[in-house]
Enzyme design. Structure first.
Site, PDB file in Angstrom:
ATOM      1  N   ALA A  65       0.852  -1.185   0.000  1.00 54.34           N
ATOM      2  CA  ALA A  65       0.000   0.000   0.000  1.00 54.34           C
ATOM      3  C   ALA A  65       0.887   1.233   0.000  1.00 54.34           C
ATOM      4  CB  ALA A  65      -0.881  -0.005   1.240  1.00 54.34           C
ATOM      5  N   GLY A 108       0.546  -5.204   0.434  1.00 54.06           N
ATOM      6  CA  GLY A 108      -0.539  -5.313  -0.547  1.00 54.06           C
ATOM      7  C   GLY A 108      -0.069  -5.935  -1.857  1.00 54.06           C
ATOM      8  N   GLU A 111      -0.288  -9.487  -1.310  1.00 57.74           N
ATOM      9  CA  GLU A 111      -1.725  -9.825  -1.249  1.00 57.74           C
ATOM     10  C   GLU A 111      -2.347  -9.841  -2.649  1.00 57.74           C
ATOM     11  OE1 GLU A 111      -2.300  -6.772   1.753  1.00 57.74           O
ATOM     12  OE2 GLU A 111      -3.086  -8.286   3.125  1.00 57.74           O
ATOM     13  N   GLU A 131       3.898  -5.382   7.102  1.00 60.55           N
ATOM     14  CA  GLU A 131       3.010  -4.450   7.811  1.00 60.55           C
ATOM     15  C   GLU A 131       3.383  -4.304   9.273  1.00 60.55           C
ATOM     16  OE1 GLU A 131       2.056  -6.782   5.720  1.00 60.55           O
ATOM     17  OE2 GLU A 131       0.515  -6.039   4.351  1.00 60.55           O
TER      18      GLU A 131
END
Ligand code: DAK
Length: 257
Positions: A65, A108, A111, A131
């Protein structure tokens, strides 16, 4: 026109989407995620698109992200986060989705890799969920899909320590399907995608759905789905064509009917 993606029109049934935010190692900003979800929606509707490849750059598939954007969000912003629905649309894509990964696939980015059905990784790829270094946890499936993909000990190690793993380790753990030389990653993904695109589209779609059931449901439910899907395909023209082509020793011409 998307400003964070390079999109090639479908060729041989395959659409290639390249994440393109080089200044931020393809960090997944809200805008980029919205563009990606919109492109996948378009691919979903387009009958000429039979498979989609998502790739990034040599240095980064996606570094997670956008941390700068995250810094601006307060609790209310997080509760109303538009990224949630973008991620849901990406994960719901029903045609075959291939990730061709070089360099960093972090947070992300990792992911997004796990939303793909097939993962071709360059030997320089690195997968991680960092994270925890930011005082948070994965927010787009990184605890759930990662554990299902690689099992508990490695998922725990990656999520709790934030340490990334290399492509060989990812292959051995079941996070990727194949490792290539970095310069061949997209080419190999194209080969696999073209092979899929030449198959009977209804069978491909139901095969994907049935395989995903194996992750999401108990065995009895999954077997029931498989039996129903198998029976459904018995009524398709493409099944007749596939069998006839075999008997006549010629390539099948599937029409998606
Ligand atoms: N966000 C923003 N900018 C980034 C970035 C990121 N994630 N990653 C890299 N960049 C930027 C850097 O700031 C730098 O910009 P300039 O300083 O040149 O302006 C440029 O890209 C090049 O990066 P580096 O100089 O750091 O390059 P290095 O080769 O030295 O290091 C690195 C590469 C990938 C190890 C490093 O950049 C790095 O650690 N990046 C951050 C990795 C990370 O922590 N990612 C975010 C994890 S959090 C959600 C769903 C999902 C998520 C959240 C919510 N919802 C549905 C609500 C996901 C969260 C995450 O992914």
């Amino acid at each position: 026109m998307p400003s964070n993606l390079l999109v090639q029109p479908p060729a041989d049934g395959v659409r290639l989407i390249t994440l393109h935010r080089p200044q931020a190692l393809n960090a997944l900003s809200t805008e980029l995620l919205a563009e990606l979800a919109t492109e996948l929606d378009a691919a979903e509707r387009d009958e000429h698109t039979r498979a989609v490849i998502i790739t990034g750059s040599r240095k980064a598939f996606a570094a997670g992200a956008d941390v700068n954007e995250m810094a601006e969000r307060d609790l209310v912003g997080i509760l109303n986060d538009p990224r949630v629905s973008h991620w849901q649309r990406i994960a719901a894509f029903s045609k075959p989705l291939i990730a061709a990964v070089n360099g960093y696939a972090l947070g992300g980015g990792c992911e997004l890799v796990m939303c793909a059905d097939i993962v071709i990784a360059g030997s320089d790829a690195r997968f991680g969920q960092p994270e925890i270094n930011l005082g948070i946890i994965p927010g787009a499936g990184g605890t759930q899909r990662l554990l299902r993909a690689v099992g508990k000990p490695l998922a725990m190690q990656m999520v709790l320590s934030g340490e990334a793993i290399d492509a060989r380790h990812a292959l051995q753990a079941g996070l990727v399907s194949e490792v290539t030389e970095p310069e061949l990653t997209v080419e190999r993904a194209l080969q696999v995608a073209r092979a899929i695109a030449a198959k009977a589209p209804l069978a491909v779609r139901l095969a994907k759905e049935a395989l995903l059931k194996a992750q999401d449901t108990d065995l009895a439910t999954g077997l029931r789905f498989e039996r129903h899907a198998f029976t459904l395909l018995a009524g398709t023209a493409d099944r007749n064509e596939g069998i006839r082509a075999f008997q006549e020793k010629r390539p099948a011409r599937f029409l998606g009917q």
